[in-house]
Motif scaffolding. Structure first.
Motif, mmCIF file in Angstrom:
data_model
loop_
_atom_site.group_PDB
_atom_site.id
_atom_site.type_symbol
_atom_site.label_atom_id
_atom_site.label_comp_id
_atom_site.label_asym_id
_atom_site.label_seq_id
_atom_site.Cartn_x
_atom_site.Cartn_y
_atom_site.Cartn_z
ATOM 1 N N LYS A 53 21.849 -68.706 -4.641
ATOM 2 C CA LYS A 53 21.487 -69.236 -3.320
ATOM 3 C C LYS A 53 21.960 -68.331 -2.181
ATOM 4 N N TYR B 34 12.689 -71.852 -5.100
ATOM 5 C CA TYR B 34 12.320 -73.179 -4.603
ATOM 6 C C TYR B 34 10.823 -73.403 -4.847
ATOM 7 N N ILE C 155 15.671 -77.369 -5.309
ATOM 8 C CA ILE C 155 15.158 -78.288 -4.286
ATOM 9 C C ILE C 155 15.847 -78.019 -2.956
ATOM 10 N N GLY C 156 15.031 -77.780 -1.930
ATOM 11 C CA GLY C 156 15.556 -77.440 -0.606
ATOM 12 C C GLY C 156 15.775 -78.674 0.248
ATOM 13 N N ALA D 99 8.119 -73.264 -3.106
ATOM 14 C CA ALA D 99 7.121 -72.307 -2.622
ATOM 15 C C ALA D 99 7.327 -70.911 -3.208
ATOM 16 N N ASP D 100 8.393 -70.741 -4.008
ATOM 17 C CA ASP D 100 8.708 -69.398 -4.525
ATOM 18 C C ASP D 100 8.088 -69.122 -5.887
ATOM 19 N N ALA E 222 17.450 -67.727 -5.714
ATOM 20 C CA ALA E 222 17.106 -69.096 -6.112
ATOM 21 C C ALA E 222 15.631 -69.358 -5.824
ATOM 22 N N ILE F 31 14.841 -79.139 4.891
ATOM 23 C CA ILE F 31 14.323 -77.914 5.506
ATOM 24 C C ILE F 31 13.189 -77.318 4.663
ATOM 25 N N GLU F 32 13.153 -77.621 3.383
ATOM 26 C CA GLU F 32 12.075 -77.100 2.533
ATOM 27 C C GLU F 32 10.899 -78.075 2.513
ATOM 28 N N PRO F 33 9.746 -77.669 3.038
ATOM 29 C CA PRO F 33 8.574 -78.542 2.911
ATOM 30 C C PRO F 33 8.207 -78.724 1.436
ATOM 31 N N THR G 54 22.093 -65.041 -2.446
ATOM 32 C CA THR G 54 21.438 -63.732 -2.576
ATOM 33 C C THR G 54 19.922 -63.820 -2.424
ATOM 34 N N GLY G 55 19.393 -65.026 -2.271
ATOM 35 C CA GLY G 55 17.946 -65.170 -2.127
ATOM 36 C C GLY G 55 17.204 -65.235 -3.448
#
Lengths: 768, 290, 158
Positions: A29, A36, A266-267, A38-39, A34, A217-219, A31-32
């Motif tokens: 999380k 989610y 999950i965001g 949309a990823d 993770a 914050i995560e749609p 380091t980018g």
């Protein structure tokens, strides 16, 4: 019959539980890495977009998708005709109940659109730009109907009716006419009339709150791939992948085994990701287009079409004797359910007074349909609304009686053995300990600045258990891989589970690697809701660990040729039982695991449970505020949250739950609200005008963890995530009353409202 | 789907030519913090974006004896970092700092804030109070216009097609002068002003106010210069009674509306409070500026 | 539709990509360059989840067009750790439990690093105001502020 795990709390010396190791999901999380919702992407994927209703209430006369379907790049278009209608059938989804007849209509409007943002059609295209262009080509012929947004207006006999066949449930005899009152609940105990007659003082007030959004914050985002043999894979950001699988199967008329759901990181969810939205649409689009389909909501879609929590109207009446004993309490709660029945009014009704040991109680709950998005759970669903009303009234009563608010609560506090008005007797609880810890906190006695005010309020939440599974694989090198079925909704339950397993196995924390399994790797798990993650998930992990330990002991008994009773598990080793005649050389977990293949095969522990025995949680909050008397602006100066969590497996993550919950409560109290225009269109579907607290709005949130162990959990866990959002609304209102001498009955306490009240009070004072 | 072109001219002349050739279908892209949102929501569908950030005249700050020439496409963060500007025009910097987040200020520009013509634009009242002038170039050449005369209503300006605001001109701050901008928002940050008020004033040697300008934001269809509010403090020591008159004049000049961010009634109630508080800060700054 | 050919550097590496005029830098990073660490929370510059550095300035990548990146230097969360070595802020966020769901974390880390680069010893209020453009719904910001201040201490060698 429900079979519980039966594991009870045992006080013992602990090496790992209660410490603060780094979360297993942490490095990914920061380091980018993770991933989610949309990823996740697949080769050849299409982008799916939804056409949404621009009206609050309208009959759909026709939908013409032909032009959209003909647009180059568009691979599938779906609308109501692509889904089977569903009969009335209820299922649990988090703390709230769903009805498939409604779920299919909420996912894709059928006869009518019932709110601004209601899905009407969806397309899948080779690019987002083409998908958006296609939406503009869909022609929907609407007959616009009158709408109703407000809960009290919706209850009027002449109110626009959302559901022509909705006759109030829970009323005998059945009403002659349909109405927006979907259901009426009643909980009662004792004789409230006699109770009020015995009272020296009565407080009777009405309160309202506005719908607020979970504000993750995560749609919502998902990706579906449907293959030609009728199998579907789904990646989605969810609090409950098994429940999503079940609902998608039902709505798409598929067998459960043909859908595999992999939960992404999950965001944020807070109850808002208990419900399916785009998932069945994505599968249906994939089925129709033969391509993977990805659907990511915009922030505007999140606000317009995913569930906020209810706005509520609550009438409270309290009676008490001069010496501070509450003799009777009644409440009537009317909650906006949104477009379909099923608000949180039931849990709210059950929570309303369950901090107090009361003889005479009656609570009525009304579930009311209005032209807003269908509400979803939000952290202790409904309880903050009820507590805002009741804890404000308690504060007013304490003031009338001249008793300090904490003392008044202590006089009436629920304790072990208290009979609730909704059913069970309370088991071992820590409300009194929580109040006493608040009273002992330096904040409680700190001097207040001029014009500042201090408020106190408390909260109660049940916490829940339910179906839970886990598997613990002992690897060849003596490390352990833990597969959990409960989603870590980010509170840190992966860390907590791994800590409990490491404690059980007697190995270091970093030798246990926890993962969330997809729906094909474990049996059914309920949604991570009701603060059940670390309680129920933890129970399953401990059961799985003990199952593995049994197998490890058994293996050693056979290797060393000793009876099973002669083998004890201690500090990561099989050792001879003390005083046993059959001594043998101890074996480490790694040694046993290394020989597992030759001594009977791989070793694993399992748990498939319906976990019972959740321990209720209580919180007591102290807050200091400053009110700008010229602008009505309220500033939070200091905040202390005290809570009984049973046992904090990882105290830092428990503190994080308390701090996060409190700040959501602060937003609810001060600034957050859905604003609708005269046409029933949401006017603030974005983070600019839906004002969640920003860092500079807040002070540090001090936390005090009280630990009154839950007897029904091996480590005493109760659950902690929801209680902290319950008290802030009333605590802040009580503090504002303390500062200004003006009590607020409507949330949010936005500056215009506060300033108007200050002006009116000044005008009244100058007249007098 | 129509194609949207993108051009990044290096000179003002090239930019003006591009805008003229697009005959109304072009939009100027400066920081983009308003424009990109309008594009995303489909509120505008231009055929051409003219990115003016590559034009040196528009992206530089020049300070000399006559004052400050702030390129209209300089980012707000760069402006907040300009020490001489912050020292002489702290009120202008107050307004700039209130705009969006650090991230937004890393892109947003004064020219954009002015030409987007929101009545709630935070940088505009302080510029008006400071007497700032907009330097404009267009097909007909260059002209200069007071900032107060640029916006005419929400999203509407007096700029003619093809015109670009190239810079904002601020005079040197006079001795014993100070300015301030305050706004009201429900949150401390990340909000649009419900009411904004800017005051610039000058004191004489005896501490009497000799000059004042008061400008208000978000209480009318555009930012207002309110001479009546200024008149209330000119000739006074900017004391309690004078400030009360200033507040009353600010209220009287306001014609706010009800919207999702605030009611007319609330705006009228607090516009005087904001004006008075801004005047108090400006007074304090003027006294320190000797 | 004719696309723009853009050359830029991302985390020190030269990159080239094609983008339409209306594609944002955020979309380019995620969809074209497959750098998914930068998150979209709102698409309107109100949440800060998409924060990146553009020529040394902290910006929301959702409010920058991809075509504007021509010749520019972009830094994202993927470039924050150096090899095995986490940046002090990353480590302090872990140690202080300053993240929960983590969706806001990349943006907050990028923003916090930008703060400490210009102000090595920020007060609590300075941290809170600098980070006001980065929404977090999980933590209440408490542990984030603590982690940033602790990282500042360590970076100052205090």
């Amino acid at each position: 019959m429900i079979v519980a795990s039966g594991l009870k709390y045992q006080a013992r010396e602990l090496k790992i539980v209660g410490t603060r190791p780094l979360r297993p999901d942490g490095v990914d999380k920061v380091t980018g890495r993770a991933r989610y919702g949309a990823d996740i992407s697949l080769p050849g994927q299409l982008i799916g977009k939804v056409l949404r209703s621009p009206h609050a209430h309208a009959r759909i006369k026709s939908i013409d998708t032909s032009a959209a379907a003909a647009l180059p790049g568009v691979k599938a278009v779906i609308s109501r005709d692509d889904f089977a209608d569903m009969a009335e059938e209820y299922a649990a989804a988090g703390e709230l109940t769903i009805n498939f007849r409604d779920v299919t209509r909420n996912m894709m409007a059928r006869e009518k659109v019932l709110y601004d943002g209601h899905p009407v059609a969806a397309v899948a295209a080779t690019s987002e730009a083409i998908a958006r262009a296609a939406l503009k080509l869909i022609k929907v012929d609407y007959e616009i109907l009158p709408h109703v947004i407000d809960v009290i207006a919706a209850l009027r006999p002449d109110a626009p009716l959302l559901h022509e066949e909705q006759y109030t449930e829970g009323v005998n005899p059945r009403p002659a006419r349909p109405s927006n009152l979907a259901k009426r609940l009643e909980f009662a105990r004792g004789n409230v009339e006699a109770g009020f007659a015995a009272a020296d003082t009565i407080v009777e007030r009405e309160f309202t709150t506005k719908p607020v959004h979970q504000g993750y914050i995560e749609p919502q985002a998902c990706l579906a791939s449907y293959s030609e043999d009728g199998q579907a894979e789904l990646w989605t950001s969810t609090q409950g992948h098994f429940v999503f699988r079940a609902q998608c199967a039902k709505l798409l008329q598929m067998e459960i085994s043909k859908i595999r759901v992999t939960p992404t990181e999950i965001g944020g969810g807070f109850g808002g990701k208990n419900n399916i939205y785009n998932e069945p649409l994505a599968i249906a689009l994939s089925r129709k287009s033969h391509r993977p389909v990805k659907m990511v909501m915009t922030r505007e879609e999140v606000f317009r079409a995913t569930g906020p929590t209810s706005g509520g109207h609550v009438k409270v009446r309290l009676g008490a004797t001069r010496d501070g004993r509450i003799t009777a309490a009644t409440a009537e709660l009317s909650f906006q359910a949104g477009a379909f029945p099923g608000s949180s009014v039931a849990p709210a009704s059950m929570c309303a007074f369950t901090r107090y040991d009361l003889e005479n109680v009656r609570v009525i709950g009304n579930d009311v349909t209005v032209n807003r998005p269908k509400v979803a759970a939000y952290r202790a669903p409904g309880a903050p609304i009820a507590a805002f009303a009741v804890e404000s009234a308690i504060d007013e009563m304490a003031k009338k009686l001249g008793i300090a608010p904490i003392e008044f609560r202590l006089i009436n506090a629920a304790r072990e053995g208290t009979q609730t008005y909704y059913g069970p007797k309370l088991g071992k609880i820590g409300y009194i300990e929580t109040l006493e810890a608040a009273r002992a906190h330096p904040h409680y006695r700190a001097p207040l600045g001029p014009g500042h005010g201090r408020g106190i309020a408390t909260g109660f939440w049940f916490n829940i258990g339910n179906e839970t599974t886990a598997a613990l694989n002992i690897n060849e090198d003596g490390t352990a891989t833990l597969i959990m079925g409960t989603i870590d909704v980010a509170g840190g339950s992966r860390a907590a589970m791994a800590m409990m397993v490491a404690e059980e196995l007697g190995i270091p924390f970093d030798r246990v690697r926890p993962h969330i399994g997809d729906t094909s790797s474990l049996g059914f798990n309920f949604i991570t809701a009701g603060s059940r993650g670390t309680f129920a998930g933890g129970m399953a992990c401990v059961v799985a660990a003990r199952d593995a330990i049994e197998k490890l002991r058994d293996r050693v008994a056979r290797i060393r040729e000793v009876p099973l009773e002669a083998v004890l598990w201690k500090d990561g080793h099989a050792v001879p039982a003390e005083g046993s005649a059959r001594q043998f050389a101890p074996m480490s977990l790694a040694e046993i695991a290394g020989q597992a293949g030759k001594t009977g095969g791989p070793i694993a522990g399992h748990a498939e449970l319906n976990v019972q025995g959740a321990g209720p949680g209580f919180g007591a909050h102290i807050v200091d505020v400053e009110v700008d008397r010229q602008t009505g602006s309220i500033k939070i100066l200091r905040y202390t949250a005290v809570q009984d969590v049973g046992r904090a497996i990882h105290p830092a993550y428990v503190e994080g739950q308390l701090q996060g919950g409190v700040v959501q409560g602060i937003g609810w109290a001060l600034n957050e609200e859905y604003v609708y225009d005269a046409d029933g269109i949401l006017a603030n579907p974005g983070f600019l005008d839906y004002r969640i607290p920003v860092a500079s709005d807040l002070p540090f949130i001090d936390t005090v963890i009280v630990e009154v162990a839950n007897p029904n959990h091996p480590y005493g866990v109760r659950g902690c995530g929801e209680v902290p959002i319950i008290a802030p609304l009333a605590a802040i209102a009580n503090a504002v009353e303390n500062a200004l001498g003006i009590r607020f009955y409507d949330l949010p306490m936005a500056p215009p409202k506060v300033l108007q009240a200050i002006d009116e009070a000044a005008a009244a004072a100058s007249k007098a | 789907m129509s194609e949207m072109r993108y051009e990044a001219p290096k000179t003002l002349a090239a930019a003006v030519a591009l805008l003229a050739a697009a005959s109304g279908g072009a939009r100027i892209l400066a920081g983009g913090t308003d424009l990109l949102i309008q594009l995303r929501t489909g509120r505008i569908e231009p055929s051409l974006l003219v990115d003016i950030k590559g034009i040196p005249e528009m992206t530089s700050i020049v300070a000399d004896s006559s004052g400050f020439r702030l390129g209209a496409a300089v980012t707000l963060m760069q402006l907040t970092e300009h020490q001489a500007l912050a020292q002489e025009w702290p009120g202008v910097i107050d307004g700039i700092k209130f705009i969006g987040s650090i991230q937004v200020k890393g892109r947003a520009t004064l020219g954009g804030n002015l030409c987007n013509a929101s009545p709630a634009a935070d940088s505009v009242p302080a510029l008006i109070a400071a007497g700032a002038v907009a330097s404009i170039i267009g097909p007909a050449g260059r002209r200069e216009t007071p900032v107060a005369e640029i916006a005419t209503g929400p999203g509407r300006t007096t700029l003619t097609p093809g015109e670009i605001v190239t810079a904002l001109l601020l005079p040197r701050q006079a001795r014993h002068s100070g300015d301030a901008y305050l706004r009201f928002t429900p949150r401390t940050e990340m909000d649009i002003a419900v009411v904004g008020a800017a005051v610039h004033l000058t004191l004489d040697e005896r501490g009497i106010c000799s000059q004042a300008r008061v400008a208000l934001g978000a209480v009318a269809s555009r930012a207002l210069l309110v001479p009546e509010a200024a008149a209330a403090v000119i000739g006074t020591r900017v004391d309690g009674p004078a400030l009360a008159c200033l507040a009353e004049a600010a209220r009287a000049a306001s014609q706010p509306i009800d919207d999702k961010r605030g009611t007319r009634e609330f705006r009228l109630r607090i516009v005087g409070v904001m004006a008075q508080r801004a005047a108090e800060i400006a007074l304090d700054r003027a006294r320190r500026n000797s | 539709m004719a696309k723009h050919h853009v050359s830029a550097t991302v985390n020190g590496d030269g990159v080239e990509f094609l983008c339409a005029t209306d594609q944002t830098l955020l979309e380019v990073l995620r969809d074209e360059l497959h750098l998914n660490g930068t998150k979209e929370g709102c698409g309107t510059g109100d949440c800060g989840a998409c924060s990146v550095m553009l020529d040394g300035r902290l910006v929301c990548s959702c409010l920058v067009l991809g075509v504007e990146a021509e010749g520019r230097r972009i830094e994202t969360i993927e470039g924050m750790a150096v090899g095995q070595e986490l940046h002090v802020l990353q480590r302090k966020f872990l140690e202080h439990a300053a993240l929960q769901c983590g969706i806001c974390t990349p943006g907050i880390l990028i923003a916090a690093r930008a703060l400490l680069a210009r102000n090595p010893d920020p007060t609590e209020a300075e941290v809170r105001y600098w980070l006001a453009g980065n929404l977090c719904r999980c933590t209440g910001y408490h542990k984030i502020v603590e982690a940033v201040q602790d990282a500042a201490r360590e970076m100052r060698g205090a």
